[in-house]
Design an enzyme around this catalytic site. Structure first.
Site, mmCIF file in Angstrom:
data_model
loop_
_atom_site.group_PDB
_atom_site.id
_atom_site.type_symbol
_atom_site.label_atom_id
_atom_site.label_comp_id
_atom_site.label_asym_id
_atom_site.label_seq_id
_atom_site.Cartn_x
_atom_site.Cartn_y
_atom_site.Cartn_z
ATOM 1 N N SER A 32 0.854 -1.193 0.000
ATOM 2 C CA SER A 32 0.000 0.000 0.000
ATOM 3 C C SER A 32 0.888 1.239 0.000
ATOM 4 O O SER A 32 2.087 1.142 0.306
ATOM 5 C CB SER A 32 -0.852 0.000 1.274
ATOM 6 O OG SER A 32 -1.500 1.235 1.444
ATOM 7 N N TYR B 291 -2.636 -0.690 10.424
ATOM 8 C CA TYR B 291 -2.548 -0.907 8.972
ATOM 9 C C TYR B 291 -1.170 -0.493 8.462
ATOM 10 O O TYR B 291 -0.516 -1.228 7.715
ATOM 11 C CB TYR B 291 -3.652 -0.104 8.284
ATOM 12 C CG TYR B 291 -3.792 -0.388 6.807
ATOM 13 C CD1 TYR B 291 -4.309 -1.603 6.365
ATOM 14 C CD2 TYR B 291 -3.414 0.556 5.859
ATOM 15 C CE1 TYR B 291 -4.450 -1.868 5.002
ATOM 16 C CE2 TYR B 291 -3.552 0.301 4.498
ATOM 17 C CZ TYR B 291 -4.074 -0.915 4.066
ATOM 18 O OH TYR B 291 -4.208 -1.169 2.727
HETATM 19 P P1 NAD Z 1 -11.759 -5.759 -0.905
HETATM 20 O O1 NAD Z 1 -12.475 -5.584 0.392
HETATM 21 O O2 NAD Z 1 -12.558 -5.725 -2.165
HETATM 22 O O3 NAD Z 1 -10.887 -7.092 -0.897
HETATM 23 C C1 NAD Z 1 -10.354 -7.675 0.263
HETATM 24 C C2 NAD Z 1 -10.323 -9.165 0.046
HETATM 25 O O4 NAD Z 1 -9.707 -9.797 1.177
HETATM 26 C C3 NAD Z 1 -11.716 -9.776 -0.095
HETATM 27 O O5 NAD Z 1 -11.690 -10.794 -1.043
HETATM 28 C C4 NAD Z 1 -11.960 -10.348 1.303
HETATM 29 O O6 NAD Z 1 -12.909 -11.392 1.318
HETATM 30 C C5 NAD Z 1 -10.560 -10.825 1.623
HETATM 31 N N1 NAD Z 1 -10.339 -11.088 3.042
HETATM 32 C C6 NAD Z 1 -10.429 -10.242 4.095
HETATM 33 N N2 NAD Z 1 -10.151 -10.896 5.237
HETATM 34 C C7 NAD Z 1 -9.867 -12.181 4.898
HETATM 35 C C8 NAD Z 1 -9.499 -13.335 5.608
HETATM 36 N N3 NAD Z 1 -9.377 -13.334 6.949
HETATM 37 N N4 NAD Z 1 -9.296 -14.485 4.925
HETATM 38 C C9 NAD Z 1 -9.436 -14.529 3.571
HETATM 39 N N5 NAD Z 1 -9.766 -13.461 2.840
HETATM 40 C C10 NAD Z 1 -9.978 -12.309 3.486
HETATM 41 O O7 NAD Z 1 -10.683 -4.586 -0.922
HETATM 42 P P2 NAD Z 1 -9.411 -4.297 -1.872
HETATM 43 O O8 NAD Z 1 -9.275 -2.837 -1.885
HETATM 44 O O9 NAD Z 1 -9.526 -5.022 -3.155
HETATM 45 O O10 NAD Z 1 -8.223 -4.890 -0.989
HETATM 46 C C11 NAD Z 1 -7.271 -5.807 -1.475
HETATM 47 C C12 NAD Z 1 -5.891 -5.456 -0.961
HETATM 48 O O11 NAD Z 1 -5.527 -4.169 -1.473
HETATM 49 C C13 NAD Z 1 -5.767 -5.359 0.562
HETATM 50 O O12 NAD Z 1 -4.573 -6.000 0.969
HETATM 51 C C14 NAD Z 1 -5.666 -3.861 0.826
HETATM 52 O O13 NAD Z 1 -4.909 -3.588 1.979
HETATM 53 C C15 NAD Z 1 -4.944 -3.419 -0.427
HETATM 54 N N6 NAD Z 1 -5.077 -1.995 -0.734
HETATM 55 C C16 NAD Z 1 -6.287 -1.451 -1.069
HETATM 56 C C17 NAD Z 1 -6.358 -0.098 -1.371
HETATM 57 C C18 NAD Z 1 -7.665 0.560 -1.774
HETATM 58 O O14 NAD Z 1 -7.699 1.797 -1.853
HETATM 59 N N7 NAD Z 1 -8.710 -0.172 -2.041
HETATM 60 C C19 NAD Z 1 -5.205 0.699 -1.304
HETATM 61 C C20 NAD Z 1 -3.988 0.107 -0.952
HETATM 62 C C21 NAD Z 1 -3.940 -1.238 -0.665
#
Ligand code: NAD
Length: 267
Positions: free
Chosen positions: A145, A158
């Site tokens: 991130s 985080y």
């Molecule tokens: P999202 O909520 O759509 O996806 C998160 C995924 O993780 C989902 O599939 C959820 O079911 C899964 N998950 C959560 N807890 C879990 C567990 N205990 N076991 C198995 N699966 C689990 O959100 P996203 O934005 O697509 O997030 C994906 C990654 O991207 C994360 O690591 C997040 O930190 C990172 N990220 C997101 C952003 C953003 O702005 N959306 C920015 C930087 C980093």
């Protein structure tokens, strides 16, 4: 014409929605078999899984391992080995976020966050590394991130966990430097997924404003004052980085932080 990931197989954690599902679709479009993982509505997961098969003609399976549980992580990798005979690509993407001031940060949430964001990646890497090294080819990608580099208030858990993901990425990259296995991190800025939707809701509530009205203000706090770029990063922009890292052209990328953030961290 062949696709460059024909015959390859990927495990992508947290791929039932958002960025993870974006990675799955982008790799499947190049011919890669996919193991989807994550929580969610069973019918929606089934429809995402069959869409991968129907849209791209690849095999796609689902495993519901909870990334807080080491036994289930092992079972997920075993399921991929059983279905595909191997794991060529591992994307550690499952993640959770919680906002609270440092002095009130709940220990259970902190521990869960480290389990999902960091320890699950370490365990999955441990399980796949021997076979990747034996074939002298592998791609490990960790979704880190912008919070792997900078921070903002009330995100201690985080930020600490995503800094740890970057450290893990560098350590694995160095230990595999003499092999055909690469390990890199992708560091997204703000992508509009379930993850950020929750944050936008809170931001709007705190200001007593309608959600869509405050989107510009929400983004402005993150991006440089460059009006042209006041938009979310797309899932497709992030997924394209994973496709590059999996290609032969990505072979020299080792332990890198692939930042895609619309200029957020250059301020
Ligand atoms: P999202 O909520 O759509 O996806 C998160 C995924 O993780 C989902 O599939 C959820 O079911 C899964 N998950 C959560 N807890 C879990 C567990 N205990 N076991 C198995 N699966 C689990 O959100 P996203 O934005 O697509 O997030 C994906 C990654 O991207 C994360 O690591 C997040 O930190 C990172 N990220 C997101 C952003 C953003 O702005 N959306 C920015 C930087 C980093």
């Amino acid at each position: 014409m062949g696709r460059f990931l024909d015959g390859k197989a990927a495990v992508i954690t947290g791929s039932t929605s958002g960025i993870g599902l974006g990675y799955a679709r982008a790799l499947a479009a190049e011919g890669c078999a996919i193991l989807l993982n994550g929580f969610g509505d069973a019918a929606e997961i089934q429809s995402s899984r069959s869409a991968l098969e129907n849209d791209f003609g690849v095999t796609a399976i689902y495993h519901g391992a909870d990334m807080r549980k080491p036994d289930e992580i092992k079972a997920m990798i075993d399921a991929a080995d059983d279905a595909f005979g191997k794991v060529d690509i591992l994307i550690n993407n499952a993640g959770m976020q919680h906002r609270a001031p440092m002095e009130a940060f709940p220990l259970e949430v902190w521990n869960d966050m480290f389990a999902v964001n960091v320890t699950s990646a370490m365990l999955a890497i441990q399980h796949v590394l021997p076979q990747m090294k034996a074939r002298d080819w592998g791609r490990i990608i960790n979704t880190a991130s912008v919070n792997s580099q900078i921070t903002s208030p009330n995100t201690s858990g985080y930020t600490a966990s995503k800094h740890a993901v970057m450290g893990l990425t560098k350590a694995v990259a160095l230990e595999t430097i003499m092999t055909g296995v690469t390990c890199n991190a992708i560091c997204p800025g703000t992508v509009r997924t379930n993850f950020s939707e929750h944050r936008i809701d809170t931001f709007a509530k705190e200001r007593g404003r309608d959600k869509e009205e405050i989107i510009d203000q929400f983004l402005e706090q993150k991006m440089p004052y460059h009006q042209a770029f006041k938009r979310f990063i797309t899932v497709e922009e992030i997924a394209a980085a994973a496709v590059y890292l999996c290609s032969d052209a990505g072979a020299a990328m080792r332990g890198a932080a692939f930042t895609i953030d619309g200029g957020w961290t250059i301020r």
